[in-house]
Design a protein around this motif. Structure first.
Motif, short mmCIF file in Angstrom:
data_model
loop_
_atom_site.label_atom_id
_atom_site.label_comp_id
_atom_site.label_asym_id
_atom_site.label_seq_id
_atom_site.Cartn_x
_atom_site.Cartn_y
_atom_site.Cartn_z
N UNK A 1 -15.30 0.66 31.03
CA UNK A 1 -15.36 2.20 31.06
C UNK A 1 -16.08 2.94 29.91
N UNK A 2 -16.04 4.07 29.64
CA UNK A 2 -16.76 4.75 28.44
C UNK A 2 -15.84 5.85 28.06
N UNK A 3 -14.49 5.39 27.61
CA UNK A 3 -13.62 6.42 27.19
C UNK A 3 -14.08 7.02 25.84
N UNK A 4 -14.34 6.14 24.67
CA UNK A 4 -14.51 6.97 23.44
C UNK A 4 -15.66 5.93 22.96
N UNK A 5 -16.62 6.46 22.48
CA UNK A 5 -17.33 5.37 21.41
C UNK A 5 -17.79 6.53 20.25
N UNK A 6 -17.64 5.72 18.98
CA UNK A 6 -17.66 6.50 17.73
C UNK A 6 -18.56 5.70 16.84
N UNK A 7 -19.37 6.45 16.07
CA UNK A 7 -20.12 5.80 14.97
C UNK A 7 -19.79 6.62 13.48
N UNK A 8 -19.85 5.86 12.54
CA UNK A 8 -19.32 6.54 11.30
C UNK A 8 -20.08 6.19 10.23
N UNK A 9 -20.63 7.10 9.42
CA UNK A 9 -21.26 6.48 8.30
C UNK A 9 -20.50 6.92 6.86
N UNK A 10 -20.43 6.08 5.79
CA UNK A 10 -19.81 6.65 4.73
C UNK A 10 -20.43 6.29 3.68
N UNK A 11 -20.34 7.02 2.45
CA UNK A 11 -20.81 6.72 1.03
C UNK A 11 -19.98 7.39 -0.07
N UNK A 12 -20.02 6.86 -1.06
CA UNK A 12 -19.21 7.33 -2.19
C UNK A 12 -19.70 6.74 -3.53
N UNK A 13 -19.25 7.13 -4.53
CA UNK A 13 -19.54 6.87 -6.02
C UNK A 13 -18.33 7.42 -6.85
N UNK A 14 -18.03 6.82 -7.91
CA UNK A 14 -17.06 7.32 -8.77
C UNK A 14 -17.09 6.60 -10.23
N UNK A 15 -16.49 7.27 -11.11
CA UNK A 15 -16.48 6.59 -12.63
C UNK A 15 -15.07 6.82 -12.91
N UNK A 16 -14.80 5.75 -14.02
CA UNK A 16 -13.33 5.60 -14.35
C UNK A 16 -13.47 5.54 -15.99
#
Length: 129
Positions: free
Chosen positions: A64-79
């Motif tokens: 079926x075609x209940x739910x299709x998702x696409x996600x992109x993520x990015x991040x950066x950090x300093x400690x």
């Protein structure tokens, strides 16, 4: 599945997964989940380190075609370790997700998150002997 490479002052890792799972929770159909992530960490000095990361994931309904998702993520950090007992960090994360259902098109969300953290540590407490 993943690859990792150590450098003199850092590390590069790339992870990939592709699986089929039975639908439990929000999606009740069988789905194919695919994810690719990468992260580069770097030690800048004795007390300072940083990272950059990125990722892509998709979930496709196979029955079926209940739910299709696409996600992109990015991040950066300093400690940074300021003192033996005090550390601070600053990070930024971005996430964009698009979902499509069988009856409706395009639910889209986007998030920008900034996080400033200070951590103080002390000696361990002994409650009982």
């Amino acid at each position: 599945t993943g690859l990792s490479k150590r450098f003199q002052n850092g590390n590069l890792s790339i992870q990939y997964s592709n699986e089929v799972s039975s639908g439990l929770g929000v999606v009740r159909s069988v789905t194919r989940d695919e994810e690719v992530t990468g992260q580069l960490t770097q030690v800048l000095s004795e007390n300072t380190s940083s990272y950059v990361r990125a990722g892509y994931s998709s979930t496709k309904s196979l029955s079926g075609n209940e739910v299709d998702t696409v996600a992109t993520a990015a991040g950066a950090g300093i400690s940074v370790r300021f003192l033996e007992w005090l550390e601070g960090s600053l990070s930024y994360d971005y996430l964009k997700q698009t979902s499509e259902t069988g009856t409706r098109l395009g639910k889209e969300g986007e998030r920008n998150r900034y996080l400033l953290t200070l951590t103080a540590t002390g000696p361990s407490w002994r409650i009982m002997k």
